[in-house]
Design a protein around this motif. Structure first.
Motif, PDB file in Angstrom:
ATOM      1  N   GLN A  79       0.894  -0.994   0.001  1.00 32.36           N
ATOM      2  CA  GLN A  79       0.095  -0.051   0.029  1.00 32.36           C
ATOM      3  C   GLN A  79       0.689   1.248   0.074  1.00 32.36           C
ATOM      4  O   GLN A  79       0.673   2.157  -0.705  1.00 32.36           O
ATOM      5  CB  GLN A  79      -0.752  -0.026   1.415  1.00 32.36           C
ATOM      6  CG  GLN A  79      -2.183   0.710   1.082  1.00 32.36           C
ATOM      7  CD  GLN A  79      -3.050   0.663   2.461  1.00 32.36           C
ATOM      8  OE1 GLN A  79      -2.406   0.162   3.466  1.00 32.36           O
ATOM      9  NE2 GLN A  79      -4.028   1.027   2.072  1.00 32.36           N
ATOM     10  N   ASP A  80       2.000   1.177   0.814  1.00 31.83           N
ATOM     11  CA  ASP A  80       2.801   2.185   0.959  1.00 31.83           C
ATOM     12  C   ASP A  80       3.341   2.647  -0.392  1.00 31.83           C
ATOM     13  O   ASP A  80       3.418   3.785  -0.914  1.00 31.83           O
ATOM     14  CB  ASP A  80       3.997   1.951   1.846  1.00 31.83           C
ATOM     15  CG  ASP A  80       3.664   2.574   3.045  1.00 31.83           C
ATOM     16  OD1 ASP A  80       2.713   2.960   3.528  1.00 31.83           O
ATOM     17  OD2 ASP A  80       4.636   2.495   3.980  1.00 31.83           O
ATOM     18  N   ILE A 122       0.969   4.001  -2.749  1.00 28.58           N
ATOM     19  CA  ILE A 122       0.569   5.564  -2.585  1.00 28.58           C
ATOM     20  C   ILE A 122       1.582   6.334  -3.067  1.00 28.58           C
ATOM     21  O   ILE A 122       1.594   7.349  -3.578  1.00 28.58           O
ATOM     22  CB  ILE A 122       0.212   5.659  -0.993  1.00 28.58           C
ATOM     23  CG1 ILE A 122      -1.142   5.170  -0.748  1.00 28.58           C
ATOM     24  CG2 ILE A 122       0.437   7.190  -0.819  1.00 28.58           C
ATOM     25  CD1 ILE A 122      -1.338   5.134   0.905  1.00 28.58           C
ATOM     26  N   ASN A 123       2.969   5.948  -2.711  1.00 26.77           N
ATOM     27  CA  ASN A 123       4.073   6.873  -3.134  1.00 26.77           C
ATOM     28  C   ASN A 123       4.051   6.875  -4.594  1.00 26.77           C
ATOM     29  O   ASN A 123       4.463   7.894  -5.017  1.00 26.77           O
ATOM     30  CB  ASN A 123       5.242   6.138  -2.645  1.00 26.77           C
ATOM     31  CG  ASN A 123       5.271   6.477  -0.900  1.00 26.77           C
ATOM     32  OD1 ASN A 123       5.040   7.446  -0.695  1.00 26.77           O
ATOM     33  ND2 ASN A 123       5.792   5.418  -0.384  1.00 26.77           N
ATOM     34  N   ASN A 180       1.899   6.813  -6.477  1.00 23.99           N
ATOM     35  CA  ASN A 180       0.736   7.901  -6.722  1.00 23.99           C
ATOM     36  C   ASN A 180       1.312   9.434  -6.593  1.00 23.99           C
ATOM     37  O   ASN A 180       0.555  10.288  -7.274  1.00 23.99           O
ATOM     38  CB  ASN A 180      -0.459   7.691  -6.201  1.00 23.99           C
ATOM     39  CG  ASN A 180      -1.069   6.399  -6.727  1.00 23.99           C
ATOM     40  OD1 ASN A 180      -0.922   5.990  -7.881  1.00 23.99           O
ATOM     41  ND2 ASN A 180      -2.127   5.842  -6.079  1.00 23.99           N
ATOM     42  N   ILE A 181       2.017   9.598  -5.813  1.00 24.96           N
ATOM     43  CA  ILE A 181       2.160  10.932  -5.358  1.00 24.96           C
ATOM     44  C   ILE A 181       3.091  11.496  -6.572  1.00 24.96           C
ATOM     45  O   ILE A 181       2.894  12.596  -6.919  1.00 24.96           O
ATOM     46  CB  ILE A 181       2.847  10.616  -4.069  1.00 24.96           C
ATOM     47  CG1 ILE A 181       2.215  10.529  -2.907  1.00 24.96           C
ATOM     48  CG2 ILE A 181       3.458  12.369  -3.815  1.00 24.96           C
ATOM     49  CD1 ILE A 181       3.037  10.499  -1.683  1.00 24.96           C
ATOM     50  N   LYS A 182       4.016  10.861  -7.270  1.00 29.34           N
ATOM     51  CA  LYS A 182       5.035  11.269  -8.082  1.00 29.34           C
ATOM     52  C   LYS A 182       4.289  11.951  -9.032  1.00 29.34           C
ATOM     53  O   LYS A 182       4.722  13.279  -9.235  1.00 29.34           O
ATOM     54  CB  LYS A 182       5.939  10.320  -8.518  1.00 29.34           C
ATOM     55  CG  LYS A 182       7.108  10.637  -9.204  1.00 29.34           C
ATOM     56  CD  LYS A 182       7.793   9.817  -9.781  1.00 29.34           C
ATOM     57  CE  LYS A 182       8.992  10.071 -10.627  1.00 29.34           C
ATOM     58  NZ  LYS A 182       9.601   9.122 -11.384  1.00 29.34           N
ATOM     59  N   PRO A 183       3.497  11.542  -9.934  1.00 27.48           N
ATOM     60  CA  PRO A 183       2.912  12.462 -10.741  1.00 27.48           C
ATOM     61  C   PRO A 183       2.040  13.684 -10.327  1.00 27.48           C
ATOM     62  O   PRO A 183       2.045  14.546 -10.909  1.00 27.48           O
ATOM     63  CB  PRO A 183       1.932  11.310 -11.572  1.00 27.48           C
ATOM     64  CG  PRO A 183       1.880  10.256 -11.053  1.00 27.48           C
ATOM     65  CD  PRO A 183       2.924  10.198  -9.769  1.00 27.48           C
ATOM     66  N   ALA A 184       1.436  13.299  -9.332  1.00 29.21           N
ATOM     67  CA  ALA A 184       0.962  14.361  -8.357  1.00 29.21           C
ATOM     68  C   ALA A 184       1.611  15.729  -8.460  1.00 29.21           C
ATOM     69  O   ALA A 184       1.249  16.753  -8.939  1.00 29.21           O
ATOM     70  CB  ALA A 184       0.098  13.915  -7.289  1.00 29.21           C
ATOM     71  N   PHE A 185       2.605  15.375  -8.076  1.00 33.99           N
ATOM     72  CA  PHE A 185       3.892  16.628  -7.624  1.00 33.99           C
ATOM     73  C   PHE A 185       4.372  17.054  -9.014  1.00 33.99           C
ATOM     74  O   PHE A 185       4.293  18.370  -8.906  1.00 33.99           O
ATOM     75  CB  PHE A 185       5.013  16.055  -7.127  1.00 33.99           C
ATOM     76  CG  PHE A 185       4.945  16.118  -5.772  1.00 33.99           C
ATOM     77  CD1 PHE A 185       4.684  15.104  -5.072  1.00 33.99           C
ATOM     78  CD2 PHE A 185       5.013  17.339  -4.955  1.00 33.99           C
ATOM     79  CE1 PHE A 185       4.535  15.145  -3.462  1.00 33.99           C
ATOM     80  CE2 PHE A 185       5.153  17.342  -3.643  1.00 33.99           C
ATOM     81  CZ  PHE A 185       4.837  16.170  -2.707  1.00 33.99           C
ATOM     82  N   ILE A 198       1.901  19.987 -10.055  1.00 33.40           N
ATOM     83  CA  ILE A 198       1.686  21.261  -9.181  1.00 33.40           C
ATOM     84  C   ILE A 198       2.958  21.948  -9.163  1.00 33.40           C
ATOM     85  O   ILE A 198       4.026  21.915  -8.621  1.00 33.40           O
ATOM     86  CB  ILE A 198       1.610  20.677  -7.474  1.00 33.40           C
ATOM     87  CG1 ILE A 198       0.482  19.978  -7.601  1.00 33.40           C
ATOM     88  CG2 ILE A 198       1.535  21.837  -6.860  1.00 33.40           C
ATOM     89  CD1 ILE A 198      -0.218  19.853  -6.397  1.00 33.40           C
ATOM     90  N   PHE A 244       5.015  24.572  -6.148  1.00 31.29           N
ATOM     91  CA  PHE A 244       6.061  24.430  -5.257  1.00 31.29           C
ATOM     92  C   PHE A 244       7.315  24.583  -6.112  1.00 31.29           C
ATOM     93  O   PHE A 244       8.476  24.985  -5.447  1.00 31.29           O
ATOM     94  CB  PHE A 244       5.996  22.892  -4.650  1.00 31.29           C
ATOM     95  CG  PHE A 244       4.979  23.005  -3.717  1.00 31.29           C
ATOM     96  CD1 PHE A 244       5.247  23.612  -2.230  1.00 31.29           C
ATOM     97  CD2 PHE A 244       3.508  22.703  -3.695  1.00 31.29           C
ATOM     98  CE1 PHE A 244       4.522  23.789  -1.378  1.00 31.29           C
ATOM     99  CE2 PHE A 244       2.893  22.662  -2.680  1.00 31.29           C
ATOM    100  CZ  PHE A 244       3.276  23.268  -1.453  1.00 31.29           C
ATOM    101  N   ILE A 303       8.334  27.892  -6.543  1.00 23.55           N
ATOM    102  CA  ILE A 303       9.144  28.188  -5.237  1.00 23.55           C
ATOM    103  C   ILE A 303      10.468  27.829  -5.297  1.00 23.55           C
ATOM    104  O   ILE A 303      11.468  28.567  -4.961  1.00 23.55           O
ATOM    105  CB  ILE A 303       8.483  27.894  -3.902  1.00 23.55           C
ATOM    106  CG1 ILE A 303       6.879  28.662  -4.012  1.00 23.55           C
ATOM    107  CG2 ILE A 303       9.058  28.110  -2.805  1.00 23.55           C
ATOM    108  CD1 ILE A 303       5.866  28.264  -2.854  1.00 23.55           C
ATOM    109  N   VAL A 304      10.640  26.767  -5.627  1.00 18.22           N
ATOM    110  CA  VAL A 304      12.208  26.059  -5.450  1.00 18.22           C
ATOM    111  C   VAL A 304      12.878  26.686  -6.411  1.00 18.22           C
ATOM    112  O   VAL A 304      13.906  27.412  -6.214  1.00 18.22           O
ATOM    113  CB  VAL A 304      12.144  24.475  -5.641  1.00 18.22           C
ATOM    114  CG1 VAL A 304      13.708  24.135  -5.754  1.00 18.22           C
ATOM    115  CG2 VAL A 304      11.426  23.974  -4.275  1.00 18.22           C
TER     116      VAL A 304
END
Lengths: 338, 558
Positions: free
Chosen positions: B5-6, B9-10, B12-17, B20, B23, B26-27
């Motif tokens: 599951q971990d 989820i991880n 899944n995060i990558k494309p989400a970032f 966006i 951020f 900002i960087v």
């Protein structure tokens, strides 16, 4: 919310009373004559001594003395400095902007670098990027600030000759003192070399800010990363995804808001560390701020100055902590019930 | 399951970032901002208008802006020659007295009256806080010196003129008066051959009487010592305690414009930091580079080291009022017990000459027949036994906590002496306080012995003997040996009463002989004075008689 606010304000008042009691009793705890410690005057003639004891109400009970002390603090009479014989409040208000400036920029850098890096590190906790960020964070976290500051001076000032070693601006620039915030003062000053002065001030700011921001940045980074990883395991994230929100929306609306809540509080908590570290940074870079002054005062056994400096710095730290606490509660309704 | 599951989820995060941009923005923004500063940092050039400005990095804050009130070399360097002029000056090369604000002078036949003719058209500084209405006049000189000697003078400060007290100014000068607007008369109570030297020291700066009366009218007389007005090459602009002093050139200076348009004294107490600032060109000139680092520094192509024999002496003084130091044999034994050669190497790194007398060999009154006390622990021990201290005793050695021209490292010196004394059975303890308390306690004679020294203010030999060993100095507290000896006082008083140099020299030779017999103090070394500057800085030399003058400093781009 109102009850919570009241509770907080009571706590705040209590802390301030305790602080002022401590500062007040310092005059008695420091070695030497109480009159010298209170007034900061070097030589006190017998007539003056009588006058001063009357003024400080030394013949009265400790409680009356304490009330008189509070009255003096509020009316702006903080005594005079042993070493310069100048009014302390004037010295302190003159120096505080320099410290706030340094700490403020450092905090900005920590927030703008620490939090995004923390999020990046949370993307793939086992990935090489994440690991190297974490390794960097641990290095930054455990680095002694003195060593780090001198190392940077050695590389960038003495080795490469890019950056100045100390101070706020090259001494040849004459910037009239307005607010005490150097960049603002340059902006409002009527000088022909505004642009050069501005760049020069930025050069002077760079190393101290980097050194000072190192520790809070790494703390925020690690905190954001942990918090982010934590949030991404929550069921509501999965629910949100299941509802059909796209990934960006999930992250922005549900992920970040929740992950960053504890980080806001952490920023407040970092502030006291920041002020402590700012003192050391000021000494390393001869930054003419409150910390440098306080450490000099301790070295010179300037008791009235130590007393006033402690009062000022603790007030700043307590107020900053309290306001981030309130901010945290404002954003996080759950906290109000605790 | 959890693990999967971990991972899920991880992943899944990558494309989400990546979607966006806020951020990443900002960087990127922070990186761009930082690199901007870095790029601008690569050109630490200052605007051209600062090419004719000089930054002198000094080791401490000045105590006052009036040289009459202080004796510290740091303050003298920062204020005296920059802000003020004196009636007379000393020729740096020959040591002779030459005209300053006084064009010429006449001495009466009995040596008790001096008439000075002032230079016409000397302008005082024009600042935000004072606009002079007239050039220098006799009444300014009268004000300057009456302030010191007249207890009823509105500007007189009780006990605040250490240098003038040490030369017994009030007893010496009966009256200072203006004969006409440009002639001043000094009446002395007795002839004094070092009087002209006193007037040429950095302490005898001429103040403005007009400014004083203006301050008196506004009831702020104390400002005269903190917001200075003089006739010197630079005009005071601002002072931030422990940070800097800023001067601009005096546009109407009588000797002609000073070379630097702006002169800043950057206050950097830390030796290593001062050196670092010299390397990064934040300082053009630095005061007192550490002797131990001179070799290292002289290897750099962009740094010049200037060295000069300076009129100073480092010594070890005994509190002669305290037993066993009241016994001359004990003092002689102590002098024999120390290995001076080791001190010269370990403390001065060879940058000093071993002293045989209080006077440095460059002084005209130096006695070349004196021989240095040898290192002889056996003889020392014998002398101690003779004096009744065969079993030794305990004593303390006070060592200055700060670096001074005449002694770069008193604590190290004390340690060496401590080890030498242990050889002859004396148990010595080293004591060091914070500098201000150190001097205060010293003036109260709380010490057994002290490692300290003296840097001369003028080339006159009296400047060594009187402030250091006379009875009057024992009262004012500058006589660290607390030594009051009639024979010695008689010798130096006779010397000052005559104007004939040969005769004076004979008295001073006798005085030096007497000191080396009585040994109230052991003269150890005459140190060189150093300053380090960037090679592009020209026109600065070390003045062997005191303060530094920066009026001719220029920067030539190489």
């Amino acid at each position: 919310m109102r009850a919570y606010l009241l509770r907080r304000l009571f706590l705040l008042a209590f802390v301030f009373i305790a602080l002022s009691l401590f500062a007040f009793s310092l005059a008695y705890l420091f070695p030497g004559n109480i009159l010298n410690n209170l007034s900061g005057l070097h030589q006190i003639s017998p007539e003056q001594a009588v006058q001063l004891s009357h003024y400080y109400q030394l013949d009265q009970s400790y409680f009356t003395q304490y009330i008189a002390y509070l009255q003096r603090i509020f009316s702006g009479d903080w005594g005079v400095s042993f070493s310069s014989q100048e009014p302390l409040l004037q010295e302190i208000t003159h120096l505080t902007p320099a410290t706030i400036e340094l700490a403020g920029y450092a905090l900005l850098i920590s927030v703008f670098i620490g939090i995004p890096m923390g999020i990046v590190a949370a993307i793939k906790p086992e990935g090489i990027l994440s690991k190297s960020i974490s390794a960097l964070a641990v290095t930054g976290y455990s680095m002694p600030i003195f060593w780090w500051g001198f190392l940077l001076i050695m590389i960038f000032s003495l080795g490469l000759g890019w950056l100045p070693t100390a101070g706020r601006i090259n001494v040849l620039y004459e910037i009239p003192h307005q607010s005490g915030f150097i960049l603002w003062d340059i902006y409002v000053a009527d000088i022909p070399y505004k642009r050069d002065a501005f760049l020069n001030a930025l050069q002077h700011l760079l190393l101290p800010t980097v050194v000072l921001s190192t520790f809070p940045t790494t703390v925020l980074l690690r905190f954001t990363r942990d918090s982010m990883l934590d949030v991404w395991q929550q069921n509501y994230i999965k629910t949100a995804r299941a509802k059909g929100l796209n990934r960006g929306q999930v992250l922005y609306r549900h992920g970040l808001r929740n992950a960053l809540l504890p980080v806001i509080r952490q920023i407040g908590l970092q502030f006291s560390t920041l002020v402590t570290l700012a003192m050391i940074t000021e000494v390393i870079f001869s930054w003419p701020g409150l910390g440098h002054w306080l450490i000099d005062s301790i070295y010179q056994r300037n008791y009235p100055a130590i007393q006033a400096g402690l009062l000022m710095i603790s007030t700043i730290v307590i107020s900053a902590n309290m306001s981030t606490d309130l901010l945290h509660t404002y954003f996080n309704p759950l906290a109000r019930k605790q | 399951m959890n693990l999967n599951q971990d991972l899920d989820i991880n992943n899944n995060i990558k494309p989400a970032f990546s979607r966006i941009p806020a951020f990443s923005r900002i960087v990127v923004l922070s990186c761009v901002l930082l690199s901007c500063v870095f790029i601008s940092a690569c050109q630490p050039q200052l605007p051209e208008q600062f090419n004719s400005s000089i930054v002198y990095c000094t080791e401490g804050s000045p105590e006052s802006f009036n040289p009459q009130l202080i004796t510290s070399g740091t303050t003298i360097d920062a204020i005296s020659l920059q802000l003020y002029d004196r009636l007379l000056d000393v020729d740096v090369n020959s040591g002779e007295i030459i005209p300053g604000l006084a064009l010429s002078w006449q001495v009466s036949a009995d040596g008790k009256e001096y008439l000075f003719t002032l230079r016409p058209g000397v302008e005082f500084h024009h600042t935000e806080y004072f606009s002079p209405s007239r050039p220098l006049q006799a009444q300014d000189v009268v004000f300057t010196f009456n302030r010191i000697s007249d207890p009823d003078h509105p500007y007189h400060l009780q006990g605040a003129y250490p240098y003038f007290q040490s030369v017994e100014w009030s007893e010496l000068v009966k009256r200072v008066s203006a004969v006409d607007s440009h002639t001043v008369k000094f009446e002395l109570s007795q002839p004094n051959s070092s009087f002209l030297s006193t007037l040429s020291t950095d302490f005898s700066a001429i103040l403005s009487a007009e400014y004083a009366s203006q301050l008196l009218a506004s009831d702020t007389p104390a400002l005269i010592d903190s917001l200075p007005i003089g006739t010197g090459p630079f005009v005071f602009k601002e002072y931030q305690k422990d940070v800097l002093i800023r001067y601009y050139r005096h546009p109407k200076y009588w000797r002609g414009l000073a070379k630097p348009e702006q002169l800043v004294f950057d206050i950097v107490p830390n030796n290593a930091r001062r050196m670092a600032k010299l390397f990064t060109h934040e300082c053009d000139i630095i005061a007192y580079p550490r002797v131990a680092e001179l070799k290292l520094v002289s290897k750099r192509a962009d740094v010049d080291i200037q060295e000069s024999t300076s009129m100073n002496v480092g010594f070890w003084a005994f509190n002669t009022q305290k037993p066993p130091f009241d016994n001359v044999k004990v003092r002689q034994a102590l002098a024999l017990a120390i290995n001076r050669e080791a001190i010269m190497q370990a403390v001065y790194y060879g940058h000093a000459t071993a002293a045989t007398s209080l006077l440095p060999p460059t002084s005209w009154a130096y006695d070349p027949n004196l021989v240095p006390t040898e290192y002889n622990p056996i003889a020392a021990k014998a002398l101690l036994t003779e004096a009744g201290y065969g079993k030794g005793f305990s004593m303390n050695i006070w060592a200055m906590p700060v670096q001074r021209l005449y002694n770069p490292n008193a604590i190290k010196m004390a340690e060496l002496i401590q080890a030498d004394l242990a050889q002859v059975g004396i148990n010595a303890k080293i004591i060091s306080y914070e500098w201000n308390s150190f001097r205060r306690k010293l003036t109260n004679y709380e010490h057994d012995s002290v490692l300290i020294g003296w840097a001369a203010d003028n080339p006159d030999p009296d400047n060594f003997f009187r402030p250091l060993l006379s009875c009057s100095a024992a009262i004012t507290g500058t006589n660290r040996a607390n030594w009051c000896d009639e024979n010695f006082d008689q010798l130096i008083n006779q010397a000052i009463l005559t104007a004939d140099q040969n005769q004076r020299r004979r008295f001073y030779w006798a005085a030096q002989q007497y000191i080396s017999e009585q040994m109230p103090l052991v003269s150890l070394a005459h140190s060189q004075r150093f300053q380090a500057l960037n090679t592009e800085v020209k026109g600065v030399t070390i003045n062997p008689y005191g303060g530094i003058s920066l009026a001719n400093a220029t920067k030539e781009k190489l």
